[in-house]
Design an enzyme around this catalytic site. Structure first.
Site, PDB file in Angstrom:
ATOM      1  N   HIS A  46       4.928   0.169  48.967  1.00 13.62           N
ATOM      2  CA  HIS A  46       3.943   1.180  49.381  1.00 13.62           C
ATOM      3  C   HIS A  46       4.600   2.555  49.219  1.00 13.62           C
ATOM      4  O   HIS A  46       5.119   3.144  50.166  1.00 13.62           O
ATOM      5  CB  HIS A  46       3.493   0.965  50.823  1.00 13.62           C
ATOM      6  CG  HIS A  46       2.641   2.100  51.324  1.00 13.62           C
ATOM      7  ND1 HIS A  46       1.398   2.367  50.827  1.00 13.62           N
ATOM      8  CD2 HIS A  46       2.884   3.075  52.242  1.00 13.62           C
ATOM      9  CE1 HIS A  46       0.896   3.437  51.419  1.00 13.62           C
ATOM     10  NE2 HIS A  46       1.789   3.889  52.273  1.00 13.62           N
TER      11      HIS A  46
ATOM     12  N   ASN B 139      14.149   5.463  60.608  1.00 14.08           N
ATOM     13  CA  ASN B 139      13.257   4.350  60.921  1.00 14.08           C
ATOM     14  C   ASN B 139      13.969   3.006  60.978  1.00 14.08           C
ATOM     15  O   ASN B 139      13.510   2.090  61.657  1.00 14.08           O
ATOM     16  CB  ASN B 139      12.100   4.343  59.935  1.00 14.08           C
ATOM     17  CG  ASN B 139      11.115   5.447  60.281  1.00 14.08           C
ATOM     18  OD1 ASN B 139      10.770   5.605  61.440  1.00 14.08           O
ATOM     19  ND2 ASN B 139      10.700   6.225  59.304  1.00 14.08           N
TER      20      ASN B 139
ATOM     21  N   ASP C 197      -3.519   1.030  49.685  1.00 14.48           N
ATOM     22  CA  ASP C 197      -3.391   1.222  48.229  1.00 14.48           C
ATOM     23  C   ASP C 197      -4.453   0.390  47.502  1.00 14.48           C
ATOM     24  O   ASP C 197      -5.063   0.834  46.531  1.00 14.48           O
ATOM     25  CB  ASP C 197      -1.986   0.804  47.781  1.00 14.48           C
ATOM     26  CG  ASP C 197      -0.936   1.446  48.664  1.00 14.48           C
ATOM     27  OD1 ASP C 197      -0.897   2.679  48.718  1.00 14.48           O
ATOM     28  OD2 ASP C 197      -0.194   0.707  49.341  1.00 14.48           O
TER      29      ASP C 197
HETATM   30  P1  NAD Z   1       2.017  10.269  64.274  1.00 11.94           P
HETATM   31  O1  NAD Z   1       3.235  11.115  64.274  1.00 11.94           O
HETATM   32  O2  NAD Z   1       0.699  10.886  64.536  1.00 11.94           O
HETATM   33  O3  NAD Z   1       2.198   9.104  65.324  1.00 11.94           O
HETATM   34  C1  NAD Z   1       3.361   8.354  65.392  1.00 11.94           C
HETATM   35  C2  NAD Z   1       3.548   8.025  66.853  1.00 11.94           C
HETATM   36  O4  NAD Z   1       4.628   7.123  66.926  1.00 11.94           O
HETATM   37  C3  NAD Z   1       3.915   9.244  67.699  1.00 11.94           C
HETATM   38  O5  NAD Z   1       3.009   9.326  68.783  1.00 11.94           O
HETATM   39  C4  NAD Z   1       5.331   8.963  68.163  1.00 11.94           C
HETATM   40  O6  NAD Z   1       5.585   9.424  69.462  1.00 11.94           O
HETATM   41  C5  NAD Z   1       5.358   7.443  68.075  1.00 11.94           C
HETATM   42  N1  NAD Z   1       6.683   6.862  67.902  1.00 11.94           N
HETATM   43  C6  NAD Z   1       7.717   7.318  67.176  1.00 11.94           C
HETATM   44  N2  NAD Z   1       8.768   6.515  67.297  1.00 11.94           N
HETATM   45  C7  NAD Z   1       8.381   5.518  68.110  1.00 11.94           C
HETATM   46  C8  NAD Z   1       9.040   4.377  68.613  1.00 11.94           C
HETATM   47  N3  NAD Z   1      10.314   4.118  68.321  1.00 11.94           N
HETATM   48  N4  NAD Z   1       8.341   3.548  69.430  1.00 11.94           N
HETATM   49  C9  NAD Z   1       7.062   3.817  69.739  1.00 11.94           C
HETATM   50  N5  NAD Z   1       6.398   4.897  69.309  1.00 11.94           N
HETATM   51  C10 NAD Z   1       7.049   5.722  68.487  1.00 11.94           C
HETATM   52  O7  NAD Z   1       2.021   9.472  62.895  1.00 11.94           O
HETATM   53  P2  NAD Z   1       0.807   8.713  62.203  1.00 11.94           P
HETATM   54  O8  NAD Z   1       0.095   9.667  61.350  1.00 11.94           O
HETATM   55  O9  NAD Z   1       0.068   7.948  63.250  1.00 11.94           O
HETATM   56  O10 NAD Z   1       1.582   7.721  61.232  1.00 11.94           O
HETATM   57  C11 NAD Z   1       2.358   6.659  61.733  1.00 11.94           C
HETATM   58  C12 NAD Z   1       3.148   6.013  60.605  1.00 11.94           C
HETATM   59  O11 NAD Z   1       2.273   5.343  59.721  1.00 11.94           O
HETATM   60  C13 NAD Z   1       3.920   6.991  59.724  1.00 11.94           C
HETATM   61  O12 NAD Z   1       5.156   6.405  59.372  1.00 11.94           O
HETATM   62  C14 NAD Z   1       3.073   7.109  58.481  1.00 11.94           C
HETATM   63  O13 NAD Z   1       3.814   7.506  57.359  1.00 11.94           O
HETATM   64  C15 NAD Z   1       2.605   5.686  58.373  1.00 11.94           C
HETATM   65  N6  NAD Z   1       1.429   5.439  57.526  1.00 11.94           N
HETATM   66  C16 NAD Z   1       1.486   4.355  56.709  1.00 11.94           C
HETATM   67  C17 NAD Z   1       0.412   4.038  55.915  1.00 11.94           C
HETATM   68  C18 NAD Z   1       0.444   2.838  55.013  1.00 11.94           C
HETATM   69  O14 NAD Z   1      -0.467   2.699  54.195  1.00 11.94           O
HETATM   70  N7  NAD Z   1       1.403   1.933  55.110  1.00 11.94           N
HETATM   71  C19 NAD Z   1      -0.723   4.857  55.964  1.00 11.94           C
HETATM   72  C20 NAD Z   1      -0.750   5.956  56.819  1.00 11.94           C
HETATM   73  C21 NAD Z   1       0.337   6.226  57.630  1.00 11.94           C
HETATM   74  C1  LMR Z   2      -0.349   7.061  52.881  1.00 15.23           C
HETATM   75  O1  LMR Z   2      -0.245   6.321  51.904  1.00 15.23           O
HETATM   76  O2  LMR Z   2      -1.340   7.789  53.073  1.00 15.23           O
HETATM   77  C2  LMR Z   2       0.742   7.063  53.926  1.00 15.23           C
HETATM   78  O3  LMR Z   2       1.697   6.102  53.623  1.00 15.23           O
HETATM   79  C3  LMR Z   2       1.313   8.387  54.157  1.00 15.23           C
HETATM   80  C4  LMR Z   2       2.308   8.792  53.102  1.00 15.23           C
HETATM   81  O4  LMR Z   2       3.386   9.250  53.492  1.00 15.23           O
HETATM   82  O5  LMR Z   2       2.011   8.669  51.910  1.00 15.23           O
END
Ligand code: NAD
Ligand code: LMR
Length: 329
Positions: A190, A108, A162
């Site tokens: 996080h 990432n 959170d």
């Molecule tokens: P997902 O795999 O369903 O979707 C991610 C998308 O990003 C995919 O479609 C992929 O093709 C695209 N992608 C990957 N690299 C890319 C790039 N360089 N440029 C543009 N697009 C790109 O994943 P998701 O379930 O939608 O989760 C996305 C992110 O959010 C993950 O890292 C997950 O851990 C994070 N997340 C964070 C929180 C939080 O509270 N901070 C909560 C939930 C998910």
């Molecule tokens: C969450 O908190 O649900 C996301 O950040 C996904 C994870 O990897 O915990």
């Protein structure tokens, strides 16, 4: 009604968080029911991702949202971020079952360096950035470091999920509605080291800590439940949280833009040294928002060993994440 549309870039636009998010942005839940939007959607250049993005855009079109003035599909951040006033950086590789967030760091780091540079080059000079993709705090730090001409304070990471999880657990324990709880904070990263802190929280003028009056529950049930909730959802669903994550995005951005009217919310923001956190570390803090700006709640006391230890632990993790990717910047 303001008729000038604002440009909102969303990365990972064909992923599952975005699928739960885009319709809500287009319907006005994030920036208000009188604010037209143009969605600038970024996905990986491969055929599958672009085809999936096309499908999402067809569905958005089929909703006939009155506020959706335009949509664009992109595979290059230097085009997707052009003139954007809001950038929701969702796309990254999500964590799978049993995987630690730190394992995702290197992959990432590259994504967020490139996106930070692209924002620096082409986004609005006032762009408000929210990083959702994990590890969110460190990815936000990388993007911020890669965009030296943009205001540092405009780079934020999502800890609102959170915060919302902690609110719901406390409300359920007290048998009261979430809306009655005030002044909750979630400090740090996080990740499972975050520190959901109810020492200052109140409900109808009474201390939440006193109402619950059960330190063992707080330490042995509440803290691990909130800290490990992301992993628990992955175990249960086989995929990371999406609906709750999208809700947290809407809450974070809406409050940042429209204000919290004195309410505390949690945002991951670059430190200016508040609470002895080193400058620029993107740290979860309690904030209030007004006039499009957030302000860290200051002056809270950390005079007990437990809280000190929790803050030090989550900070140590953030510093080690930074150390692991510094050479890639
Ligand atoms: P997902 O795999 O369903 O979707 C991610 C998308 O990003 C995919 O479609 C992929 O093709 C695209 N992608 C990957 N690299 C890319 C790039 N360089 N440029 C543009 N697009 C790109 O994943 P998701 O379930 O939608 O989760 C996305 C992110 O959010 C993950 O890292 C997950 O851990 C994070 N997340 C964070 C929180 C939080 O509270 N901070 C909560 C939930 C998910
Ligand atoms: C969450 O908190 O649900 C996301 O950040 C996904 C994870 O990897 O915990």
């Amino acid at each position: 009604m303001s008729t000038k549309p604002v440009r909102i870039a969303v990365t990972g636009a064909a992923g599952q968080v975005s699928y739960a998010l885009l319709y809500r942005i287009a319907s006005g839940e994030m920036l208000g029911k009188d604010q037209p939007v143009i969605l600038q959607l970024l996905e990986l250049p491969n055929e599958k991702a672009q085809a999936a993005l096309k499908g999402v855009m067809m569905e958005l079109e089929d909703c006939a949202f009155p506020l959706l003035y335009g949509m664009e599909a992109h595979s290059d951040p230097a085009v997707a971020f052009k003139d954007t006033e809001y950038a929701l950086l969702v796309g990254s590789r999500p964590r799978g079952p049993g995987m630690e967030r730190t394992e995702l760091l290197a992959a990432n780091a590259q994504i967020f360096t490139a996106q930070g540079k692209a924002l620096d080059a082409v986004a609005s000079r006032n762009v408000k950035v929210l990083v959702v993709g994990n590890p969110a705090n460190t990815n936000a730090w990388i993007a911020m470091q890669s965009a030296p001409s943009l205001p540092r304070e405009n780079f934020t990471a999502m800890l609102r999920l959170d915060h919302n999880r902690a609110l719901s657990q406390l409300a359920a324990r007290m048998g009261k509605p979430v809306s009655l709880i005030k002044c909750l904070a979630v400090w740090g990263n996080h990740s499972s080291t975050m520190y959901p802190d109810y020492r200052f929280a109140s409900m109808e003028g009474e201390s939440v800590k006193d109402i619950i009056n059960d330190d063992a529950w707080y330490k042995d049930v509440f803290l691990p439940t909130v800290a490990k909730r992301g992993a628990a959802i992955i175990e249960a669903r086989g995929q990371s949280s999406a609906g709750s994550a999208a809700t947290a995005v809407i809450d974070h951005m809406r409050d940042w833009v429209m204000g919290t009217q004195g309410r505390w919310v949690t945002m991951g923001v670059p430190s200016n040294g508040e609470y002895d956190i080193p400058k620029n570390v993107v740290f979860g803090y309690p904030v209030t928002c007004s006039g499009g700006k957030y302000t860290i709640v200051e002056g809270l006391k950390f005079d007990d060993e437990f809280s000190q230890d929790r803050i030090e632990r989550t900070l140590a993790e953030l510093i080690s994440e930074q150390d692991a990717v510094k050479h890639l910047l």
